[in-house]
Design an enzyme around this catalytic site. Structure first.
Site, PDB file in Angstrom:
ATOM      1  N   THR A  83      26.073  20.103  -9.098  1.00 11.84           N
ATOM      2  CA  THR A  83      25.646  19.629 -10.627  1.00 11.84           C
ATOM      3  C   THR A  83      24.802  18.295 -10.459  1.00 11.84           C
ATOM      4  O   THR A  83      24.118  18.378 -11.278  1.00 11.84           O
ATOM      5  CB  THR A  83      27.178  19.293 -11.403  1.00 11.84           C
ATOM      6  N   THR A  93      30.817  19.639  -6.952  1.00 12.79           N
ATOM      7  CA  THR A  93      32.185  19.048  -6.865  1.00 12.79           C
ATOM      8  C   THR A  93      33.467  20.141  -6.580  1.00 12.79           C
ATOM      9  O   THR A  93      34.418  19.921  -6.087  1.00 12.79           O
ATOM     10  CB  THR A  93      32.471  18.460  -8.083  1.00 12.79           C
ATOM     11  N   ASP A  94      32.841  21.619  -6.776  1.00 13.94           N
ATOM     12  CA  ASP A  94      33.916  22.586  -6.722  1.00 13.94           C
ATOM     13  C   ASP A  94      34.438  22.610  -5.164  1.00 13.94           C
ATOM     14  O   ASP A  94      35.929  22.883  -4.908  1.00 13.94           O
ATOM     15  CB  ASP A  94      33.554  23.899  -7.113  1.00 13.94           C
ATOM     16  N   SER A 123      28.180  24.805  -5.366  1.00 15.00           N
ATOM     17  CA  SER A 123      29.273  24.569  -4.330  1.00 15.00           C
ATOM     18  C   SER A 123      30.106  25.718  -4.112  1.00 15.00           C
ATOM     19  O   SER A 123      30.567  25.845  -3.051  1.00 15.00           O
ATOM     20  CB  SER A 123      29.891  23.280  -4.562  1.00 15.00           C
TER      21      SER A 123
END
Length: 350
Positions: free
Chosen positions: A41, A113-114, A80
């Protein structure tokens, strides 16, 4: 949380549209920071598909030149959830190569971020240098109101450029916090304040552009680990099996049939394995598969011999590592051994 306003968001959009001003290096006395971009992102522009390359991402945040000499490279360009072990290995080898040079004082990794916490913990175990490595992402793309990517990137470079960050292992920063790669996890699907260390808290904060540390990671990391990925081209297959009411042994047995060399069981409470699955777990462990009892609870330590006789069952306990991080340690541990006792030593140490 401080926000870099609309100006930087527009700058990011402009760069994506074709304006590519070269990043200006600061004075030679400033720390030299290498930004390794992987996508996510933080690299998004006005659509989820549009991605900024590392040079454009760095060039869109002119404040970085006041902190350090910053250069960027693209290691991957994926969301991610699509990060794979081969990307981990490529990234780790590039970090180790860069930090071995006198021309690099620290590294920042931009990441979605995942799965950020898994990548950060992997790097925490395999980076072979005590220079700062900081993993950073964002919860909002550059075109969103109050986009957090630019502010997070500024914080990451500030941390990587700080002498105080040296020797603290791999660090994670979002929302003005400094977190240990081992302890941090994503706790909310969309909140800016999502990355937390539920059991032990943050290591420090970034305030007024200055990183301040209040505690340090106590578990072994980076130069103090036994793991070396320099010659590795792949990592052993390790599965995670999740527990729930009414679970049977099917998923566990399927993981073993798929030739997983390790299985992390995300058990209830204190890492409980229900009776319906215990036979499969014991059989797998007896056959040389590393079986780890972790917990689906977001916090706490899975005690050895707390819920089960682990020696009799043949299982390893995950300490305070969540299932996804326990899997990372098992993958690396399996490059050394599949002995349950040795694997338990690693969980107690790292």
């Amino acid at each position: 949380m401080k926000h870099i306003g609309t100006t930087l968001g527009l700058a990011l959009l402009g760069l994506a549209a074709g304006m590519h001003p070269a990043p200006t290096l600061a004075q030679a006395s400033k720390p030299r920071i290498l930004v390794l971009a992987t996508g996510g992102t933080i690299a998004q522009t006005d659509t989820k598909e549009a991605k900024l390359l590392g040079d454009a991402l760095v060039g869109a945040v002119p404040q970085l030149k006041d902190l350090a000499q910053v250069q960027a490279e693209q290691v991957a360009q994926v969301s991610s959830p699509d990060i794979a072990p081969e990307i981990w290995l490529r990234l780790a080898k590039r970090i180790n190569e860069a930090l071995a040079s006198n021309d690099v004082d620290g590294v920042v990794v931009t990441h979605g971020t995942d799965t950020l916490e898994e990548t950060a913990y992997f790097l925490d175990l395999v980076v072979k240098n005590d220079k700062p490595v900081v993993v950073v992402g964002s919860m909002r793309g550059s075109s969103a109101p109050s986009a957090d990517g630019p502010a997070n990137l500024i914080d990451a470079v500030a941390i990587a450029a700080s002498p105080a960050a040296r020797g603290n292992g791999v660090l994670v920063t979002l929302n003005d916090t400094i977190q240990s790669a081992r302890d941090v996890t994503k706790t909310n699907t969309t909140s800016l304040d999502t990355f937390k260390s539920p059991d032990f808290g943050a290591l420090g904060i970034v305030q007024g552009g200055k990183p301040t540390f209040y505690r340090h990671a106590s578990r072994r990391h980076t130069t103090a680990t036994e793991f070396d990925v320099a010659s590795l081209t792949a990592l052993p297959k390790v599965a995670i099996v999740y527990s729930y009411v009414g679970v049977d042994a099917d998923a566990f047995e399927q993981a073993v049939r798929s030739e997983a060399k390790g299985v992390v069981y995300a058990g209830t409470g204190n890492g409980s394995i229900p009776k319906a699955v215990q036979g499969a777990a014991a059989s797998a462990a007896k056959g040389g598969v590393v079986v780890v009892r972790a917990s689906r609870v977001n916090g706490g330590v899975v005690e050895r011999n707390g819920e089960h006789d682990d020696a009799a069952l043949g299982t390893v306990t995950a300490d305070s590592l969540n299932p996804q991080k326990a899997r990372v340690l098992v993958m690396l541990g399996l490059t050394k051994t599949n002995d349950a006792g040795e694997m338990q030593r690693m969980f107690d140490m790292y």
